[in-house]
Design a protein around this motif. Structure first.
Motif, PDB file in Angstrom:
ATOM      1  N   SER A  42      68.687  95.132 -66.494  1.00 36.96           N
ATOM      2  CA  SER A  42      69.178  96.512 -66.655  1.00 36.96           C
ATOM      3  C   SER A  42      68.148  97.375 -67.379  1.00 36.96           C
ATOM      4  O   SER A  42      68.437  98.028 -68.379  1.00 36.96           O
ATOM      5  N   GLU A  43      66.938  97.368 -66.828  1.00 45.34           N
ATOM      6  CA  GLU A  43      65.892  98.237 -67.384  1.00 45.34           C
ATOM      7  C   GLU A  43      64.972  98.711 -66.269  1.00 45.34           C
ATOM      8  O   GLU A  43      64.849  98.072 -65.222  1.00 45.34           O
ATOM      9  N   ASN A  44      64.375  99.852 -66.515  1.00 48.27           N
ATOM     10  CA  ASN A  44      63.417 100.442 -65.587  1.00 48.27           C
ATOM     11  C   ASN A  44      62.059 100.534 -66.281  1.00 48.27           C
ATOM     12  O   ASN A  44      61.997 100.849 -67.476  1.00 48.27           O
ATOM     13  N   HIS A  62      74.868  95.412 -64.242  1.00 42.79           N
ATOM     14  CA  HIS A  62      75.004  95.052 -62.845  1.00 42.79           C
ATOM     15  C   HIS A  62      75.677  93.689 -62.706  1.00 42.79           C
ATOM     16  O   HIS A  62      75.529  92.829 -63.575  1.00 42.79           O
ATOM     17  N   PRO A  63      76.373  93.491 -61.598  1.00 41.85           N
ATOM     18  CA  PRO A  63      76.899  92.151 -61.338  1.00 41.85           C
ATOM     19  C   PRO A  63      75.733  91.208 -61.032  1.00 41.85           C
ATOM     20  O   PRO A  63      74.611  91.655 -60.792  1.00 41.85           O
ATOM     21  N   LYS A  64      75.993  89.932 -61.049  1.00 40.67           N
ATOM     22  CA  LYS A  64      74.954  88.957 -60.715  1.00 40.67           C
ATOM     23  C   LYS A  64      74.592  89.092 -59.241  1.00 40.67           C
ATOM     24  O   LYS A  64      75.472  89.211 -58.389  1.00 40.67           O
ATOM     25  N   ALA A  65      73.310  89.072 -58.955  1.00 46.21           N
ATOM     26  CA  ALA A  65      72.844  89.180 -57.571  1.00 46.21           C
ATOM     27  C   ALA A  65      73.207  87.924 -56.791  1.00 46.21           C
ATOM     28  O   ALA A  65      73.267  86.823 -57.340  1.00 46.21           O
ATOM     29  N   MET A  96      72.578  94.364 -54.657  1.00 43.44           N
ATOM     30  CA  MET A  96      72.712  93.095 -55.401  1.00 43.44           C
ATOM     31  C   MET A  96      73.548  92.100 -54.613  1.00 43.44           C
ATOM     32  O   MET A  96      73.259  90.908 -54.604  1.00 43.44           O
ATOM     33  N   GLU A  97      74.574  92.574 -53.916  1.00 44.88           N
ATOM     34  CA  GLU A  97      75.344  91.701 -53.024  1.00 44.88           C
ATOM     35  C   GLU A  97      74.454  91.163 -51.908  1.00 44.88           C
ATOM     36  O   GLU A  97      74.709  90.090 -51.370  1.00 44.88           O
ATOM     37  N   ALA A  98      73.407  91.914 -51.596  1.00 46.36           N
ATOM     38  CA  ALA A  98      72.432  91.492 -50.589  1.00 46.36           C
ATOM     39  C   ALA A  98      71.348  90.588 -51.194  1.00 46.36           C
ATOM     40  O   ALA A  98      70.419  90.188 -50.497  1.00 46.36           O
ATOM     41  N   GLY A  99      71.453  90.293 -52.488  1.00 43.82           N
ATOM     42  CA  GLY A  99      70.507  89.377 -53.124  1.00 43.82           C
ATOM     43  C   GLY A  99      69.322  90.019 -53.804  1.00 43.82           C
ATOM     44  O   GLY A  99      68.398  89.332 -54.251  1.00 43.82           O
ATOM     45  N   THR A 100      69.303  91.346 -53.943  1.00 48.89           N
ATOM     46  CA  THR A 100      68.191  92.029 -54.602  1.00 48.89           C
ATOM     47  C   THR A 100      68.285  91.849 -56.111  1.00 48.89           C
ATOM     48  O   THR A 100      69.337  92.090 -56.693  1.00 48.89           O
ATOM     49  N   VAL A 101      67.174  91.424 -56.733  1.00 50.21           N
ATOM     50  CA  VAL A 101      67.139  91.290 -58.193  1.00 50.21           C
ATOM     51  C   VAL A 101      66.297  92.404 -58.823  1.00 50.21           C
ATOM     52  O   VAL A 101      66.467  92.699 -59.997  1.00 50.21           O
ATOM     53  N   TYR A 102      65.404  92.979 -58.057  1.00 50.52           N
ATOM     54  CA  TYR A 102      64.671  94.155 -58.524  1.00 50.52           C
ATOM     55  C   TYR A 102      64.053  94.866 -57.336  1.00 50.52           C
ATOM     56  O   TYR A 102      63.937  94.312 -56.244  1.00 50.52           O
ATOM     57  N   TYR A 103      63.709  96.128 -57.567  1.00 48.95           N
ATOM     58  CA  TYR A 103      62.967  96.858 -56.546  1.00 48.95           C
ATOM     59  C   TYR A 103      61.918  97.721 -57.221  1.00 48.95           C
ATOM     60  O   TYR A 103      62.043  98.095 -58.384  1.00 48.95           O
ATOM     61  N   GLY A 116      64.171  89.520 -53.576  1.00 50.56           N
ATOM     62  CA  GLY A 116      65.205  88.544 -53.866  1.00 50.56           C
ATOM     63  C   GLY A 116      64.701  87.477 -54.820  1.00 50.56           C
ATOM     64  O   GLY A 116      63.537  87.474 -55.220  1.00 50.56           O
ATOM     65  N   ARG A 117      65.576  86.550 -55.165  1.00 48.90           N
ATOM     66  CA  ARG A 117      65.273  85.494 -56.137  1.00 48.90           C
ATOM     67  C   ARG A 117      64.139  84.561 -55.726  1.00 48.90           C
ATOM     68  O   ARG A 117      63.468  83.995 -56.571  1.00 48.90           O
ATOM     69  N   GLU A 118      63.978  84.357 -54.427  1.00 49.34           N
ATOM     70  CA  GLU A 118      63.009  83.368 -53.963  1.00 49.34           C
ATOM     71  C   GLU A 118      61.775  83.996 -53.325  1.00 49.34           C
ATOM     72  O   GLU A 118      61.056  83.348 -52.579  1.00 49.34           O
TER      73      GLU A 118
END
Length: 130
Positions: A42-44, A62-65, A96-103, A116-118
């Protein structure tokens, strides 16, 4: 770096009073090169061409991705927000529901990369002006 402007665009985005094109315009007018939205922390982070950076905590948890990344679902969320069907908070939930952890938004490069995570990713180019 104009921290007041950074806080203005964060607040405006979360409140729905500022669109992505408006955010891009304001940050570019300050000479900003890119920004990184970390949904896990939760930071930019904001970056200037000079190497100057700034980190700002975002007051939105945010909810967990999702474990698996879906570029199809990321594209669906992008189309929904561009069409005005969802707001920025809903957009964040959907990516995040689509698996995004950052952009990372590359302002001068006119594209956004979603990760995504991987290490899976999707690159979205800014829409062309009509």
């Amino acid at each position: 770096m104009n921290v007041d402007l950074i806080n203005e665009v964060i607040k405006g985005s979360l409140e729905g009073s500022m669109t992505f094109p408006q955010v891009v315009g304001k940050l570019l007018s300050e000479g900003m090169e890119s920004y990184h939205v970390d949904l896990v922390r939760s930071e930019n982070r904001y970056y200037m061409p000079s190497g100057e950076t700034h980190v700002e905590t975002v007051p939105f948890k945010h909810p967990k991705a999702a474990e698996k990344f879906s570029s199809v679902l990321v594209k669906t969320a992008i189309k929904s927000i561009q069409a005005g069907k969802i707001n920025y908070k809903q957009f964040l939930d959907q990516i995040m529901e689509a698996g995004t952890v950052y952009y990372i938004t590359y302002l001068t490069g006119k594209r956004v990369s979603y990760f995504g995570r991987e290490g899976d990713f999707h690159v979205e180019h800014f829409p062309k002006n009509k």
